[in-house]
Enzyme design. Structure first.
Site, mmCIF file in Angstrom:
data_model
loop_
_atom_site.group_PDB
_atom_site.id
_atom_site.type_symbol
_atom_site.label_atom_id
_atom_site.label_comp_id
_atom_site.label_asym_id
_atom_site.label_seq_id
_atom_site.Cartn_x
_atom_site.Cartn_y
_atom_site.Cartn_z
ATOM 1 N N CYS A 352 1.039 -1.033 -0.211
ATOM 2 C CA CYS A 352 -0.010 -0.009 0.102
ATOM 3 C C CYS A 352 1.029 1.380 0.077
ATOM 4 O O CYS A 352 1.924 1.212 0.827
ATOM 5 C CB CYS A 352 -0.892 0.066 1.267
ATOM 6 S SG CYS A 352 -2.555 -0.474 0.942
ATOM 7 N N GLU A 386 2.108 -4.726 -5.342
ATOM 8 C CA GLU A 386 0.996 -5.793 -5.406
ATOM 9 C C GLU A 386 -0.202 -5.531 -5.917
ATOM 10 O O GLU A 386 -0.442 -4.292 -6.314
ATOM 11 C CB GLU A 386 0.623 -5.607 -3.856
ATOM 12 C CG GLU A 386 -0.391 -6.749 -3.304
ATOM 13 C CD GLU A 386 -0.337 -7.118 -1.799
ATOM 14 O OE1 GLU A 386 0.704 -6.721 -1.091
ATOM 15 O OE2 GLU A 386 -1.565 -7.252 -1.364
#
Lengths: 493, 703
Positions: A352, A386
């Site tokens: 993140c 990710e």
């Protein structure tokens, strides 16, 4: 996803945004805002959406809409007739409108720029502190989602903001079995721009759960920021509109008095963990989610307020947090952060990423991205963010990849394999392929692929990719990769 | 071209180098179905840029008062567990919330006085005490970890009795009434919340909870097949782990033994190979059969040295230390406080210990043979042997004569051979023996054979010479500067106390040595000087026979005896040379520059001439390395003038030139090297004559 259902008028300004098209001209690309839906504590989402769809869309996109160029969120200047037309129903007469309006009612609503936009009521509540008659128009306020705007624009409005002549109640369609048919709400987000490659089912669940933003404003250090999204604070904080965050420990409070009391106790003036980088007044701290659970959880609560597709479903133990700070005489102020799995099976080097609103558009997002790759270089591993990438994440990352790859192509003579590029930049092969394909630099010639790299074209593309933002000085990184053995050796419960 | 493959390209191969095209016109525009590549790519379609709104941000007016500019950044990176404060026990973790504040306000208006910080601390202590009590109770009840961390378990407050709780509050410093009220408030709040009010103590969301509003679940790998049941019997597990640990330890021991065994095997193999070589050499080199035993001994010595080196390395690997004088210190022995002083510490490190000279080799004569056998050495050996046989024959004849007179034979001192005259030596063309990749040997019929490859292993000799070079470099490397002063001396003395020196003898020796120097300087009294030197050597050696070799580097006390020892060693010619048989740095070069009688002419510039001592010099690896092939010389005269020499040749004193860090000498009898020696030993040097008349060493002297 829903492109086939869109009318022509919708295929305008924003229909291509989901593909994260390259930035235009020399304007700097947007600061990275949210990269990934799989954040800290994110569940194992198995589908790693391939990016081919984006590429196809990029190749065939219409070009009619000019960028608005305004500072305000683009209101997707849909004229007032367009919105109702999509549902195929007209508004009911003004006389039939009953207050309070029901949820899911569609109505034109005034936005803060003074114009009316199509909106849908997501939630309503009695106006806090309302003293008047319970059936007066002011007795209720409504949480609306503006049609085709990003969910970050959703807000509480008063009845006075509605154009009650355009009320369009929800029609419950009965399915063949006589039960109300489940309406797909995805159509409201027909421009699936900001959701990257999430699947509709999960998107629907996600939106139901995060429908209404709970915290409106936070105060963090010198800044009071309006939030964008729902964040699952503990139930004690239900009904609270404003939170006061301690700038150092990120503890949050409902009252300023509590914050001040906490500040009188809080001795530290910087995040916990190890400082692994410092250049001028910018520092990076590495924080182990297991060791500093409270801080990391607070950070996640905070980040969720600005990230749509982040979940706090799982705990922070398995992540390392890299917190970027600006330091001055009052201590280290959190500017942004990214998180990273301690051991990623898929080779992710970032989970993140967020630059706090007060520090956006200053190049910190780019700094965070390039820092994640610098760490990958130190690890000697190829890394990739990710998945799935959100649209904004994709744009930012493509910018970074472009800025890394094109200079290499400029210098390089003769030939180069994708693998070599990957070794040099620690960018994953797929990402390099994706970038080059996206820039249309890979050509198929006489049965083999070549890379087209005319210097002037590369220069232009580089200029389009924007400025590199703040630069990381790799020599100042003092860091060693996470080692479970070492941690275990020094473990003390 | 027109086939389908031309417009359905294969996927790009990441490993294949792709050509970089700089000029688009190079692209084949006729490719495929005539599509021009430029049309397809390159001019990227412009897309509207996404506008990203920035959330509204306002400046907080009170910021400058809320946060004080008290932070001073460290010069170095912040380190540790969040600095002071995050783990500080003095910091009250709990922060009052709205409910607490409201209650406190109401409570205080009721007349009581309770400060917010104290209230905070009281609630915090209650939470901690409650959590501890709950944990204890559950532990006693034998609850598992899962049960102990479950939400219901943590929600309970009845494990903390009220009396106990009040005790906790009184510790904080509350009055009874207030403590009671606070407890009641806390208990009510806990019951209402159904969970601890301190967030850190709240139970984590259970992994099976699907409510999306509950966050931070412990994460489990879902895609991993659950083949194992949960461990729920810690006792057994512990036993298992213990036995596993035992097994692993045992295995480790076995492996260590195996390693030792394999080392032995390796050594054995080396031995056999050496043996084979010696045998082969014996067979192929019958002329040198006299040196066969020597060769065998040489091989043995080499092997011994290697094994001893291995043992030393074993000690070092095990963490032990080797002192310069060869004393081994077990790894468990910690250096004493004095030894750990900073100026001494560097010398106790293993690297230094590794460099330290190994223990003195066994003082066998054959050890004098140095590495690798070269022609001059062999010849010297040979001639020496013949010469010794002649001496022996002479002596036995003398004995016989004496026996006939029924008188005891005169005692021969340790310097008997020296006194009897030095052996003759061969002169070899300079550089021939050490030409790097070749080796001289004596072939059949007395021919000199130059080998380029080892006759038996067929290895090029370069390897051997490389080894030799490395060794030479090892020898010539300067020693690290040792600490001055008494620290090291004290250390060495404690480990190896200095032998007693007979002060009278030493003094006498020194005096005589001085006299000898004077005598030689005057140029006339060579004989006197020689006699004095011999006497000095005898005196010194008599006083400390057997202490040779155990001399730590740089030990000033040990240096004096060393000279004496060397002198004694010179007397037993090879014995002194044996000091250098092992790769020793502390080798003492003894220069039996004997037989300088008369012909030497008393020696004007004698000391300046590099004199290659025949036997001892050859024995030293260092001198083998670069032989200025030397006027080894002197010995030649021993044969001719053997009869009248006994006293005159007493000049054959030994110069024990110790290698010291300061003087980087090869100990080859140069003035510098002599300078490293003792006055006693130096006495011999000036007495040596100039370059003696060169004689053919091939002609052994006849007795």
């Amino acid at each position: 996803m829903t492109a086939s259902r869109r009318g022509g008028s919708e295929k305008g300004a924003d229909s291509e945004k989901g593909t994260g098209s390259g930035p235009e001209g020399a304007t700097p690309p947007p600061l990275v805002q949210s990269v990934s839906g799989k954040g800290v504590g994110k569940g194992k989402r198995v589908r790693l959406a391939p990016s081919e769809g984006d590429l196809q869309a990029a190749a065939s996109g219409p070009l009619q809409s000019a960028p608005s160029g305004s500072d305000a969120p683009v209101p997707m200047a849909v004229d007032s007739s367009a919105a109702p037309s999509t549902s195929g129903r007209g508004p009911i007469p003004l006389a039939d409108v009953k207050l309070p309006l029901e949820n899911n009612t569609k109505v034109m609503c005034k936005w803060k720029d003074g114009n009316y936009y199509g909106a849908r009521i997501l939630e309503r509540r009695p106006t806090p502190g309302w003293e008047g008659a319970p059936d007066a128009p002011g007795a209720w306020e409504y949480y609306v989602h503006y049609h085709k705007m990003n969910r970050r624009m959703d807000d509480w409005v008063a009845t006075a903001d509605f154009d009650l002549a355009t009320v369009e109640p929800e029609v419950v369609e009965l399915g063949p079995d006589g039960k109300p048919r489940k309406k797909s709400r995805v159509e409201d987000h027909s421009s699936d721009e900001e959701h990257g490659d999430f699947d509709p089912q999960q998107l629907r669940e996600h939106e139901e759960f995060t429908k209404v933003k709970n915290i409106d404003v936070i105060q963090l250090g010198p800044h009071e920021m309006h939030t964008w999204y729902f964040s699952p604070f503990p139930p004690e904080y239900n009904g609270c509109k404003k939170l006061f965050f301690c700038e150092y420990s990120l503890h949050f409070f409902k009252r300023r008095s509590q914050l001040l009391r906490h500040l009188s106790k809080c001795k530290v003036r910087h995040p916990p963990g190890e400082e692994i980088y410092r250049r001028d007044n910018v520092s990076m701290y590495e924080i182990d989610g297991r060791k500093e659970k409270a801080f990391c959880q607070n950070l996640c609560y905070l980040a969720k307020l600005f990230l749509d597709h982040k979940t706090l479903y799982y705990d922070v133990d398995l992540f390392l947090f890299y917190v970027l700070c600006e330091t001055d005489a009052r201590g280290a102020h959190v500017v942004g952060y990214f998180s990273k799995e301690k051991a990623s099976e898929e080779g992710y080097n970032l989970a993140c990423i967020l630059a706090l609103p007060a520090y956006q558009r200053k190049g910190y997002g780019k700094l965070l991205i390039s820092f994640s790759y610098e760490l990958s270089k130190l690890e000697g591993k190829v890394g990739t963010p990710e998945r799935p990438l959100s649209d904004l994440g994709l744009v930012s990352y493509r910018g970074y990849w472009t800025r890394q790859l094109l200079p290499l192509l400029m210098e390089r003579e003769g030939s180069v394999s994708i693998r070599e590029l990957s070794e040099q930049t620690r960018i994953k092969v797929d990402d390099i392929m994706h970038t080059l394909t996206h820039l249309n630099l890979i050509q198929y010639q006489k049965g083999q692929h070549v890379i087209c790299a005319p210097p002037d074209l590369l220069k232009r593309l580089l200029a389009e990719a924007g400025s590199p933002g703040l630069q990381v000085d790799p020599g100042r990184i003092v860091w060693s990769p996470y080692s479970a053995e070492r941690e275990l050796a020094s473990y003390r419960p | 071209m027109g086939t389908r493959t031309s417009f359905r390209p294969r996927p790009v191969d990441a490993n294949k180098p792709l050509l970089i095209v700089r000029d688009l016109s190079e692209l084949d525009t006729q490719d495929g179905n005539g599509e021009k590549p430029e049309l397809k790519p390159l001019g990227q379609p412009k897309k509207p840029q996404k506008e990203i709104p920035t959330p509204e941000v306002h400046f907080v007016e009170t910021y400058h008062r809320d946060y004080l500019p008290v932070f001073v950044a460290n010069q170095h990176y912040a380190h540790g567990k969040g600095g002071s404060g995050y783990r500080d026990d003095a910091v009250v973790e709990y922060d009052l919330d709205n409910e607490d504040e409201d209650w406190l306000e109401a409570y205080n208006t009721g007349g009581a006085k309770l400060s917010d910080t104290k209230f905070e601390r009281m609630l915090w202590k209650l939470e901690l005490a409650c959590a501890e009590a709950t944990e204890d109770a559950l532990m006693r009840a034998g609850a598992s970890v899962a049960e102990r961390t479950s939400a219901t378990a943590l929600a309970a407050i009845d494990h903390l009795g009220k009396d106990l709780a009040l005790g906790v509050l009184l510790e904080v410093g509350a009055r009874d009434v207030i403590a009671n009220d606070v407890y009641e408030y806390w208990a009510a709040k806990r019951r209402r919340w159904g969970k601890p009010i301190l967030r850190r103590l709240q139970a984590p969301t259970s992994a099976s909870d699907t409510n999306p509003f509950n966050v931070f679940r412990p994460r489990e790998k879902v895609n991993r097949p659950q083949t194992r049941r949960r461990r729920d019997n810690p006792e057994e597990c512990m036993e298992k782990l213990r036995s596993m640990q035992d097994n692993v330890r045992a295995a480790l021991g076995i492996v260590c033994e195996i390693i030792r065994r394999e080392r032995r095997k390796r050594d054995l193999t080396h031995t056999e190979v050496e043996l084979q070589r010696i045998r082969v050499r014996q067979r192929h080199d019958p002329r040198t059969n006299g040196s066969l035993e020597d060769a065998a001994q040489f091989g043995m010595a080499q092997l011994k040295a290697r094994n001893s080196k291995n043992r030393e390395l074993d000690v070092l690997r095990a963490g032990g230390r080797l002192l310069a004088n060869g004393v081994r210190i077990e790894p468990t022995v910690r250096p004493s406080k004095r030894q750990r002083r900073p100026e001494l510490l560097p010398y106790l490190r293993q690297e230094v210990a590794r460099l330290a000279p190994p223990p003195p080799p066994p003082a066998s004569e054959e050890m004098a043979f140095a590495w690798p056998i070269s022609l001059p050495k062999l010849l010297e050996q040979h001639s020496q042997r013949l010469w010794r046989a002649a001496v022996d024959a002479r002596e036995s004849a003398a004995r016989r004569a004496l026996a006939a007179n029924a008188e005891p034979p005169p005692p021969l001192g340790p310097a008997k051979e020296v006194l009897a005259g030095a052996p003759p030596a061969l002169r070899v063309p300079e550089g021939a023996a050490v030409a790097g990749s070749s080796r001289l040997r004596l072939g059949r019929g007395g021919r000199v054979v130059l080998d380029r490859v080892d006759a038996w292993s067929l290895e090029p000799l370069a390897a051997a010479s490389q080894e030799e070079r490395a060794f030479r470099q090892y020898l010539s490397e300067p020693w690290p500067q040792l600490p001055k002063g008494g620290v090291l001396r004290g250390l060495v003395d404690r480990v190896c106390p200095p032998p007693r020196v007979n002060p009278a003898a030493a003094a006498a020796a020194a005096q005589q040595a001085a006299m000898a120097r004077q005598g030689s300087a005057s140029g006339g009294g060579a004989a006197v000087a020689a006699a004095a030197a011999a006497a000095a050597a005898q005196a010194a050696s008599g006083s400390r026979m057997g202490s040779q070799g155990s001399i730590g580097p740089g030990n000033p006390l040990a240096r004096l005896p060393s000279g004496g020892a060397a002198a004694a060693a010179a007397g037993a010619a090879q014995q002194a040379a044996a000091l250098t048989g092992a790769p020793s740095l502390a080798g003492a070069a003894s220069l039996p520059a004997g037989g300088l009688q008369g012909g030497g002419g008393g020696g004007g510039g004698g000391g300046a001439e590099p004199v290659q001592a025949s036997t001892a010099g050859a024995a030293r690896p260092a001198s083998v390395a670069t032989p200025p092939p030397a006027a080894a010389a002197a010995g030649g005269s021993g044969g001719g003038a053997g009869d009248e020499s006994p006293t005159a040749a007493a000049g054959g004193a030994a110069v024990a030139a110790r290698r010291t860090p300061a003087v980087k000498s090869e100990g080859r009898g140069t003035p510098g090297a002599s300078g490293g020696g003792t006055p006693t030993a130096q006495a011999g040097t000036p007495s040596q004559g100039g370059p003696p008349p060169k004689r053919s060493a091939a002609r052994p002297p006849k007795g």
